[in-house]
Design an enzyme around this catalytic site. Structure first.
Site, mmCIF file in Angstrom:
data_model
loop_
_atom_site.group_PDB
_atom_site.id
_atom_site.type_symbol
_atom_site.label_atom_id
_atom_site.label_comp_id
_atom_site.label_asym_id
_atom_site.label_seq_id
_atom_site.Cartn_x
_atom_site.Cartn_y
_atom_site.Cartn_z
ATOM 1 N N LYS A 92 28.006 54.984 7.038
ATOM 2 C CA LYS A 92 28.397 55.212 5.484
ATOM 3 C C LYS A 92 27.358 54.324 5.008
ATOM 4 C CE LYS A 92 31.659 54.842 1.856
ATOM 5 N NZ LYS A 92 33.146 54.760 1.367
ATOM 6 N N LYS A 121 27.863 59.758 6.393
ATOM 7 C CA LYS A 121 27.845 59.909 4.801
ATOM 8 C C LYS A 121 27.009 59.011 4.125
ATOM 9 C CE LYS A 121 31.479 58.805 1.476
ATOM 10 N NZ LYS A 121 32.585 57.882 1.104
HETATM 11 C C1 PBG Z 1 35.924 54.599 -0.296
HETATM 12 C C2 PBG Z 1 35.109 56.067 -0.570
HETATM 13 C C3 PBG Z 1 34.193 56.580 -1.306
HETATM 14 C C4 PBG Z 1 34.010 57.775 -1.098
HETATM 15 C C5 PBG Z 1 34.968 58.186 -0.235
HETATM 16 N N1 PBG Z 1 35.765 56.625 0.130
HETATM 17 C C6 PBG Z 1 33.487 55.686 -2.330
HETATM 18 C C7 PBG Z 1 32.781 54.481 -1.993
HETATM 19 O O1 PBG Z 1 32.470 54.312 -1.018
HETATM 20 O O2 PBG Z 1 32.314 53.986 -3.070
HETATM 21 C C8 PBG Z 1 33.100 58.532 -1.749
HETATM 22 C C9 PBG Z 1 33.213 59.998 -1.605
HETATM 23 C C10 PBG Z 1 32.271 60.952 -2.569
HETATM 24 O O3 PBG Z 1 31.470 60.292 -3.216
HETATM 25 O O4 PBG Z 1 32.581 62.203 -2.633
HETATM 26 N N2 PBG Z 1 37.262 54.541 -0.397
#
Ligand code: PBG
Length: 325
Positions: A197, A251
């Site tokens: 991520k 991601k």
């Molecule tokens: C964190 C989380 C995020 C997303 C999913 N889980 C945000 C982040 O890491 O700041 C982002 C998902 C998206 O942008 O569609 N709980």
């Protein structure tokens, strides 16, 4: 000469021929819908940054889930927005917290007919907006955080989640969650690890959707990955597999197709890709200005993610694609 002459062109001649030789087929089975449920509202609230996506009430969530099920969508991933945020994000593991209640509602509605995934993180629940517990000096305490993740996992499993999906990028989170689940007799609950991520600029619309602002203009660069790096993604995936992840995730998706393709080479676990809020919002914004055909680009992007090697895709496009397929 090995050049195939006009063969490739011949096989593109008609839509039926192209269908016949298509290597990648996007199917409704590939899609997981991210859904938001918010505590303390009487009606669903539109999310301005995410055209067509809503913060649901418990009732409207169940209705949406039922409709997705009738469209053949195999799963949802649930995010909660609590009324009360605090320093530790305690609503994330409260048995009466919004996600736990919503999971039970959804389970009652669909039985085993749909896969219920719970996003496992505390940023939606903390007053500082970080994914972990914050020390006095402002840094995130990794080891204290993974203890809390264990508690959240247990609460989500008790509420009926099939899969918990840790998204906080803490070291050792998968092992800690696996141990917490097993200790609580939830051996059958799977872990979908957000393994690779990135600290992406594409999460902006999501933060509006879950009402998160990171304190003091902070960011997540100390725990999410640096987008300049490829090798550490592979190390993160390997570590999560060793710690007991059942599935891994990359991601965002479109800017990281190389990572998805490499992940496919190093793991036999199912690979998920998250087509994130900013990716969705860009398609919608460009389409609304008639710069692109949004329906075509949506199909093109999701198919590309599959072509790169993903087994399934978390996307805000799920409903509309399911309706067209
Ligand atoms: C964190 C989380 C995020 C997303 C999913 N889980 C945000 C982040 O890491 O700041 C982002 C998902 C998206 O942008 O569609 N709980």
């Amino acid at each position: 000469m090995s050049f195939p002459n006009k063969r490739l062109r011949r096989l593109r001649k008609t839509p039926a021929l192209r269908r016949l030789v298509a290597e990648t087929r996007l199917n409704v089975d590939d899609l997981v819908a991210p859904l938001f449920v918010r505590e303390g509202i009487d009606d669903p609230v539109s999310i301005p940054s995410l055209t067509g996506v809503q913060q649901h009430t418990r009732e409207s969530l169940v209705k949406e889930v039922r409709e997705l099920q009738s469209l053949g969508v195999p799963g949802i991933i649930l995010f909660g927005i609590p009324e009360q945020k605090d320093h530790q994000g305690s609503q994330a593991w409260n048995p009466d917290g919004i996600v736990q209640l919503a999971l039970q509602d959804c389970r009652d509605e669909v039985g085993e007919g749909m896969v219920l995934i719970a996003d496992l993180c505390i940023d939606e629940y903390t007053d500082h907006g970080h994914c972990g517990v914050v020390r006095e000096d402002g840094s995130v305490d990794n080891d204290e955080t993974i203890n809390i993740y264990g508690r959240v996992a247990q609460a989500q499993a008790r509420a009926g989640a099939d899969i918990v999906a840790p998204s906080g990028m803490m070291d050792g989170q998968v092992r800690a969650i696996r141990e917490a689940l097993d200790k609580d007799n939830h051996e059958e609950v799977a872990i979908l690890a957000y393994s690779a991520k990135y600290a992406s600029g594409l999460y902006g619309p999501f933060r509006e959707a879950v009402d998160v602002t990171i304190a003091d203009g902070g960011d997540r660069k100390t725990y999410q990955q640096d987008w300049r790096n490829r090798r550490e993604a592979l190390a993160e995936i390997q570590a999560d597999e060793e710690e007991g992840a059942d599935m891994i995730m990359v991601k965002p998706a479109i800017s990281y197709l190389d990572i998805i393709a490499e992940a496919r080479n190093i793991t036999d676990l199912p690979i998920a890709a998250y087509h994130v809020s900013g990716e969705y919002a860009m398609i919608k914004a460009a389409a609304s200005q008639n710069l692109i055909d949004g329906d075509v680009v949506a199909l093109e992007q999701l198919t590309a993610i599959k072509r790169a090697g993903a087994d399934f895709i978390l996307t805000y496009l799920t409903r509309e694609i399911a309706e067209t397929l």
